[in-house]
Design an enzyme around this catalytic site. Structure first.
Site, PDB file in Angstrom:
ATOM      1  N   THR A 249       0.840  -1.198   0.000  1.00  0.00           N
ATOM      2  CA  THR A 249       0.000   0.000   0.000  1.00  0.00           C
ATOM      3  C   THR A 249       0.878   1.253   0.000  1.00  0.00           C
ATOM      4  O   THR A 249       2.040   1.220   0.397  1.00  0.00           O
ATOM      5  CB  THR A 249      -0.925   0.024   1.235  1.00  0.00           C
ATOM      6  OG1 THR A 249      -0.128  -0.025   2.414  1.00  0.00           O
ATOM      7  CG2 THR A 249      -1.906  -1.129   1.192  1.00  0.00           C
ATOM      8  N   HIS A 250       0.284   2.357  -0.452  1.00  0.00           N
ATOM      9  CA  HIS A 250       0.993   3.642  -0.519  1.00  0.00           C
ATOM     10  C   HIS A 250       0.105   4.725   0.089  1.00  0.00           C
ATOM     11  O   HIS A 250      -1.090   4.741  -0.165  1.00  0.00           O
ATOM     12  CB  HIS A 250       1.290   3.989  -1.983  1.00  0.00           C
ATOM     13  CG  HIS A 250       1.843   5.367  -2.156  1.00  0.00           C
ATOM     14  ND1 HIS A 250       3.163   5.656  -1.921  1.00  0.00           N
ATOM     15  CD2 HIS A 250       1.252   6.518  -2.508  1.00  0.00           C
ATOM     16  CE1 HIS A 250       3.367   6.948  -2.134  1.00  0.00           C
ATOM     17  NE2 HIS A 250       2.216   7.498  -2.502  1.00  0.00           N
ATOM     18  N   PRO A 251       0.653   5.604   0.865  1.00  0.00           N
ATOM     19  CA  PRO A 251       2.035   5.650   1.315  1.00  0.00           C
ATOM     20  C   PRO A 251       2.203   4.836   2.598  1.00  0.00           C
ATOM     21  O   PRO A 251       1.449   5.013   3.556  1.00  0.00           O
ATOM     22  CB  PRO A 251       2.260   7.136   1.592  1.00  0.00           C
ATOM     23  CG  PRO A 251       0.931   7.640   2.055  1.00  0.00           C
ATOM     24  CD  PRO A 251      -0.087   6.810   1.282  1.00  0.00           C
TER      25      PRO A 251
END
Length: 151
Positions: free
Chosen positions: A136-138
């Protein structure tokens, strides 16, 4: 359990010691201290220091031909969002098999990230498997993409 048998003095080791005893009393008697795999640890300084497996020096002393990947924590978007860019991430790879031999993380939330590396090592994943995993980001964990792509 851990207080009785000695060895590493971590709560999670005592939990695994319990699993070993339980397996020997009520299970298949397959679990042992010798087959528990790699064990990560963290030192809760600022930033947190976490490690699993061999250091670069230990790998060389054991005769491995190695590749080393290293990135600064400041290159991680989440570290900058949190205002905590201090530290470094380092991975030691077996040059002949692409297996992860060890990893050192000196960064915020490394106590969470090191568990993923330990899982990859215990499941015999290559560094490319981690480099190509979707995070996942961030997040701090997405730094593992960058670290293992730096090999």
């Amino acid at each position: 359990m851990g207080d009785v048998k000695g060895g590493l003095q971590f709560t999670y080791i005592s939990l695994d010691d319990y699993r070993i005893v339980k397996d020997h009393l009520f299970g298949k008697q397959e679990r042992t201290v010798n087959n528990r795999g790699y064990i990560p640890y963290s030192v809760f300084i600022s930033p947190t220091f976490s490690r699993v497996g061999l250091s670069e020096q230990e790998a060389l002393q054991q005769g491995y031909e190695i590749k080393v990947a290293k990135i600064p924590t400041a290159s991680i978007p989440r570290a900058n969002v949190d205002g905590k860019p201090e530290g470094v991430l380092k991975a030691i790879i077996d040059k002949n098999t692409d297996q992860i031999l060890g990893c050192v993380l000196l960064c915020e939330r490394s106590e969470e990230m090191i568990n993923f590396v330990e899982l990859a090592m215990n499941q015999n994943l290559t560094y490319q498997d981690v480099a190509n995993h979707i995070f996942t980001h961030p997040s701090m964990s997405e730094a593992l993409n960058d670290l293992f792509n730096a090999v």
